[in-house]
Write an enzyme that holds these catalytic residues in place. Structure first.
Site, PDB file in Angstrom:
ATOM      1  N   ASP A  92       0.829  -1.209   0.000  1.00 10.48           N
ATOM      2  CA  ASP A  92       0.000   0.000   0.000  1.00 10.48           C
ATOM      3  C   ASP A  92       0.868   1.265   0.000  1.00 10.48           C
ATOM      4  O   ASP A  92       2.029   1.224   0.410  1.00 10.48           O
ATOM      5  CB  ASP A  92      -0.911   0.031   1.240  1.00 10.48           C
ATOM      6  CG  ASP A  92      -1.935  -1.086   1.208  1.00 10.48           C
ATOM      7  OD1 ASP A  92      -2.246  -1.573   0.108  1.00 10.48           O
ATOM      8  OD2 ASP A  92      -2.401  -1.468   2.302  1.00 10.48           O
TER       9      ASP A  92
HETATM   10  N1  URA Z   1      -1.425  -6.010   3.669  1.00 11.54           N
HETATM   11  C1  URA Z   1      -1.838  -4.734   3.737  1.00 11.54           C
HETATM   12  O1  URA Z   1      -2.864  -4.450   4.347  1.00 11.54           O
HETATM   13  N2  URA Z   1      -1.116  -3.786   3.122  1.00 11.54           N
HETATM   14  C2  URA Z   1       0.025  -4.046   2.460  1.00 11.54           C
HETATM   15  O2  URA Z   1       0.651  -3.128   1.921  1.00 11.54           O
HETATM   16  C3  URA Z   1       0.457  -5.374   2.401  1.00 11.54           C
HETATM   17  C4  URA Z   1      -0.289  -6.352   3.009  1.00 11.54           C
END
Ligand code: URA
Length: 236
Positions: free
Chosen positions: A102
């Site tokens: 993310d």
């Molecule tokens: N899970 C998440 O919620 N965000 C990420 O970036 C990776 C795994």
């Protein structure tokens, strides 16, 4: 401009007929897009790949491990003009991230221009373990730990938790720092998992991907993978 199946055959990759069936089966990409239309015309600038392997350009495959900073997007380009993981790596090759983290998640991400390698790592049968450190808003209880270890169902599918441990709890600030290992690749899966327990994730970082750790890579730093490491991923 020439017909795609003819170009594939002329490159010596397959007979004209075999090239046609590869196209029909959706195995051929032109400039990163699957092409199933037999009449498609291409020119010498177009990049043709079969099963993720580029066949008409002299391309060297590159593999990188990056320590992704916050506020960087895990894609090649961003319509909103935000910085991408590809912007952080000095290369002329058309690399892209394998999977995603993310925008505000930090940590270990791999990038490559080798489609076969990327497909291999992302294939569901290839159960690669990923370890995250998450800061949770709330103090985690032993009942919640039991629930996590048993696996949590998100969108009707169980998230198998391979390892889980508490690194730190801060009663004053009402936060927990935990480490969790999963094989899942679904988007936002760690955040969703803890949200289900009413423990919002305020910080998230991936610290391990298979056998790889960040070691001394600082935020924004990267290095090429060694041939040994690439081979090791194939042998897992
Ligand atoms: N899970 C998440 O919620 N965000 C990420 O970036 C990776 C795994």
């Amino acid at each position: 401009m020439e017909r795609l199946q003819k170009v594939i055959a002329n490159l010596g990759y397959a007979s004209r007929r075999k090239a046609e069936s590869l196209i029909k089966d959706g195995k051929v990409m032109v400039n990163g897009h699957v092409v199933t239309e037999l009449g498609t015309k291409v020119n010498s600038n177009d990049v043709i790949s079969i099963d993720g392997n580029i066949i008409n350009k002299d391309i060297t495959y590159e593999y990188y491990i990056l320590n992704k900073p916050r506020q960087v997007i895990s894609s090649v380009t961003d319509p909103q003009g935000r910085k991408t993981v590809v912007d952080l790596i000095a290369t002329k090759e058309r690399i892209y991230p394998i999977g995603r983290l993310d925008y505000n998640t930090t940590g270990l991400i791999l990038l490559t221009n080798d489609g076969q390698f990327a497909n291999h790592l992302m294939h569901p049968s290839f159960q690669i373990e990923k370890t995250y450190v998450a800061k949770l808003e709330g103090l985690i209880t032993s009942a919640e730990i039991r629930k996590i270890k048993a696996g949590i169902t998100i969108d009707k599918r169980l998230v198998e938790v391979k390892k889980f441990r508490i690194k730190k709890q801060d009663a004053e600030k009402n936060t927990s720092l935990v480490e969790i290992t999963i094989v899942e690749g679904r988007n936002h899966i760690v955040k969703k998992l803890f949200e289900k327990l009413n423990l919002p994730v305020s910080k998230l970082s991936r610290v391990k991907y298979g056998f790889l750790t960040l070691d001394n890579l600082k935020s924004g730093e990267y290095r090429p993978l060694t041939i040994k490491e690439v081979k090791k991923f194939y042998s897992l």
